[in-house]
Design an enzyme around this catalytic site. Sequence first.
Site, short mmCIF file in Angstrom:
data_model
loop_
_atom_site.label_atom_id
_atom_site.label_comp_id
_atom_site.label_asym_id
_atom_site.label_seq_id
_atom_site.Cartn_x
_atom_site.Cartn_y
_atom_site.Cartn_z
N LYS A 230 0.94 -1.38 -0.01
CA LYS A 230 -0.01 0.04 -0.03
C LYS A 230 0.83 1.35 -0.05
O LYS A 230 1.93 1.11 0.29
CB LYS A 230 -1.09 0.07 1.22
CG LYS A 230 -2.25 -0.88 0.77
CD LYS A 230 -3.34 -0.88 1.72
CE LYS A 230 -4.40 -1.95 1.35
NZ LYS A 230 -5.28 -1.79 2.27
N ARG A 264 -4.03 -9.89 4.87
CA ARG A 264 -4.34 -10.15 3.26
C ARG A 264 -3.07 -9.53 2.59
O ARG A 264 -2.78 -8.35 2.75
CB ARG A 264 -5.58 -9.10 2.89
CG ARG A 264 -5.85 -8.99 1.45
CD ARG A 264 -7.25 -8.06 1.35
NE ARG A 264 -7.72 -8.09 -0.09
CZ ARG A 264 -7.23 -7.49 -1.13
NH1 ARG A 264 -6.30 -6.62 -0.82
NH2 ARG A 264 -7.85 -7.28 -2.08
N1 HH2 Z 1 -7.26 -3.58 0.53
C1 HH2 Z 1 -7.63 -3.64 -1.02
C2 HH2 Z 1 -8.68 -4.28 -1.37
N2 HH2 Z 1 -9.39 -5.00 -0.53
N3 HH2 Z 1 -10.06 -5.86 1.62
C3 HH2 Z 1 -10.03 -5.57 2.83
N4 HH2 Z 1 -10.61 -6.38 3.60
N5 HH2 Z 1 -8.68 -4.98 3.47
C4 HH2 Z 1 -7.99 -4.17 2.69
O1 HH2 Z 1 -7.05 -3.79 3.37
C5 HH2 Z 1 -8.37 -4.21 1.11
C6 HH2 Z 1 -9.37 -5.03 0.67
C7 HH2 Z 1 -6.83 -2.94 -1.65
O2 HH2 Z 1 -5.46 -3.74 -2.28
P1 HH2 Z 1 -5.82 -4.36 -3.86
O3 HH2 Z 1 -7.08 -5.39 -3.80
O4 HH2 Z 1 -4.73 -4.94 -3.91
O5 HH2 Z 1 -6.02 -3.12 -4.66
P2 HH2 Z 1 -7.35 -2.73 -5.67
O6 HH2 Z 1 -8.21 -2.29 -4.54
O7 HH2 Z 1 -6.55 -1.57 -6.50
O8 HH2 Z 1 -7.70 -3.94 -6.53
#
Ligand code: HH2
Length: 295
Positions: A230, A264
């Site tokens: 992040k 995660r």
């Molecule tokens: N962070 C992201 C997405 N979903 N869900 C939970 N429960 N907690 C988190 O911290 C969280 C989440 C963001 O990460 P990522 O899926 O890699 O990115 P994007 O939202 O751009 O797909």
Amino acid sequence: MTAASPRRPAAPFSCGRYRFSLERPLLMGVVNLTEDSFSDGGRLLDPVRALAHASELVNAGADIIDLGAESTRPGATPVPAELEIARLLPVLTALRDCGAALSVDTRKSAVMSAALAEGADMINDVNGFRDAGAIEVMRGADAGLCVMHMQGTPEIMQAAPSYRDAVDEVAQFLRARAEALEQAGVARERIVLDPGIGFGKTLAHNLQLLDRLAAIVAIGLPVLVGVSRKSMIGTITGRDVDQRLAGSIAAMLFAVARGAAIVRVHDVAESRDALLVWQAIAESGSTMAQIQQDQ
Ligand code: HH2
């Protein structure tokens, strides 16, 4: 775990076909079926590549695979429910017997419903099940629920995040959402809580939430934390998104030391090794805090 280890809820986490004891931290591996996710956008839109990547994460030790078909990065454009469903279902079907619990990361009740019908074991909602109909959909299922805190929406959440006390407000929100779900008939053992690192929060808010994670753990439900790659890691280290592994692991271990039950992550193999080492030390009777004190 020894008496000096972090307090994780003793109750198991019930998640569709799975019942996790939570005696050790669980690894949730991220698979984004999106064009624009901040770390892997566009790489896994092809279902064949997504499946190969998910299988790699399972082999590397993922307990849960989190499939997302809509990016929630700051400024992301919303994806219609039909497109989310079309991206998710073939991958969900093909992964059914992959050996890990299958989670779907969505804010929309229509997508939740379709994913549950296709056998999803868990729904991960960054919006805390506030979509109209979301609670209703979850009430009738046996899937696990991750209730995350987000201030605002992904389109605007990083514009000017503001709190009186971020930790108090996030804890209050999560407690209230868990109560609403329980009152609606969702069993407590199906619920995990997530402070939502980076979702409508400044770097200072994120640091406070991790440092004072105990206030969220004290609610008495398992806590999930996502720090992997992040922007807070980028801000602290000055690294681009593909060079944030060491920083991500440091933050993940800190969260686990503060009581996170599920992490995660994008890099499952490396996170698994880090957790195994951390756990071996914690189980030997020392805690990270004690080691730091001794130095
Ligand atoms: N962070 C992201 C997405 N979903 N869900 C939970 N429960 N907690 C988190 O911290 C969280 C989440 C963001 O990460 P990522 O899926 O890699 O990115 P994007 O939202 O751009 O797909």
